[in-house]
Design a protein around this motif. Structure first.
Motif, PDB file in Angstrom:
ATOM      1  N   SER A  52      41.767  38.377  42.600  1.00 11.22           N
ATOM      2  CA  SER A  52      42.699  39.498  42.693  1.00 11.22           C
ATOM      3  C   SER A  52      42.383  40.247  43.972  1.00 11.22           C
ATOM      4  CB  SER A  52      42.546  40.426  41.481  1.00 11.22           C
ATOM      5  OG  SER A  52      42.821  39.728  40.287  1.00 11.22           O
ATOM      6  N   THR A  57      44.092  45.923  40.086  1.00  7.70           N
ATOM      7  CA  THR A  57      44.909  44.857  39.514  1.00  7.70           C
ATOM      8  C   THR A  57      44.494  44.701  38.053  1.00  7.70           C
ATOM      9  OG1 THR A  57      45.087  43.706  41.622  1.00  7.70           O
ATOM     10  CG2 THR A  57      45.452  42.387  39.633  1.00  7.70           C
ATOM     11  N   ARG A  59      44.980  42.211  34.606  1.00  8.00           N
ATOM     12  CA  ARG A  59      45.443  40.944  34.032  1.00  8.00           C
ATOM     13  C   ARG A  59      45.173  41.003  32.532  1.00  8.00           C
ATOM     14  NH1 ARG A  59      45.944  36.725  38.188  1.00  8.00           N
ATOM     15  NH2 ARG A  59      45.182  37.540  40.156  1.00  8.00           N
ATOM     16  N   SER A 122      40.562  44.674  34.432  1.00  9.88           N
ATOM     17  CA  SER A 122      41.053  45.397  35.603  1.00  9.88           C
ATOM     18  C   SER A 122      40.014  45.232  36.700  1.00  9.88           C
ATOM     19  CB  SER A 122      41.287  46.878  35.290  1.00  9.88           C
ATOM     20  OG  SER A 122      40.086  47.504  34.907  1.00  9.88           O
ATOM     21  N   GLU A 164      48.383  47.104  39.259  1.00  9.57           N
ATOM     22  CA  GLU A 164      49.257  46.027  39.710  1.00  9.57           C
ATOM     23  C   GLU A 164      49.292  45.007  38.583  1.00  9.57           C
ATOM     24  OE1 GLU A 164      49.396  44.681  43.576  1.00  9.57           O
ATOM     25  OE2 GLU A 164      48.436  46.449  44.430  1.00  9.57           O
TER      26      GLU A 164
END
Length: 188
Positions: A52, A57, A59, A122, A164
């Motif tokens: 990332s 970010t 996921r 994160s 993100e």
């Protein structure tokens, strides 16, 4: 290897020993014999590696439903992440509860996430690389995601701004409206 139990039964923090000298260090991150003694008998069949770029970010929260559930052993090879596991097993005394742990290249910690748990992370640094072993192969028909920001879960993602996200994660159902495919073995 140091093995720590978390508040969620079966979710373990593993900290491999590091042997260092002037050149750097060496660490054995997986040893079937040692981990079997700690109660981890997972048969890993696939290794994954993600990168990332941006700090912040997120996921997850991801899962793979039966008949292809996955347990995971997660570590961060570059940078740092906040790794989260959520108990998604109907009937479990900790259903809907979560644990989080910082995994980083510096601390060498790993998180073992059993089948029946949601998983996400994160990024706490730029360019974070995550490596994880899985006990089943990726099965697109079994792939799923739950909203990272579910009010029912109240997960602290250690973020200082909106994360993100992938389009899939942004459109994920809320935990309170999601029908988990997992059942706690003690409920059977």
């Amino acid at each position: 290897m140091q093995v720590e139990q978390t508040a969620l039964d079966g979710v373990l923090i593993l900290t491999p020993r590091r042997f260092g000298d002037d050149r750097g260090w060496f660490s054995e991150v997986w040893n079937r014999r040692a981990l079997t003694k700690a109660g981890i008998t997972a048969d890993f069949v696939q290794d994954n590696h993600s990168m990332s770029r941006a700090k912040g970010t997120l996921r997850g929260l991801h899962y793979q439903a039966p008949p292809n559930p996955q347990a995971k052993l997660v570590r961060c090879g570059v940078g740092a992440i906040w790794d989260v596991a959520v108990d998604a097993r109907h009937g479990s005394p900790t259903y809907g509860q979560w644990v989080g742990v910082e995994l980083s290249a510096a601390n060498g910690r790993q998180l073992f996430v059993p089948e029946g748990f949601l998983h996400g992370f994160s990024t706490l640094s730029e360019g974070a690389e995550v490596l994880y072993k899985c006990t089943d192969y990726y099965a697109p028909a079994a792939d799923g995601t739950v909203a990272w920001n579910s009010a029912a879960l109240q997960i602290d993602w250690k973020l200082d701004r909106q994360p993100e996200l992938s389009a899939k994660d942004a459109a994920a159902p809320d935990f309170a409206e999601w029908n988990s495919p997992f059942v706690w073995e003690g409920a059977r």
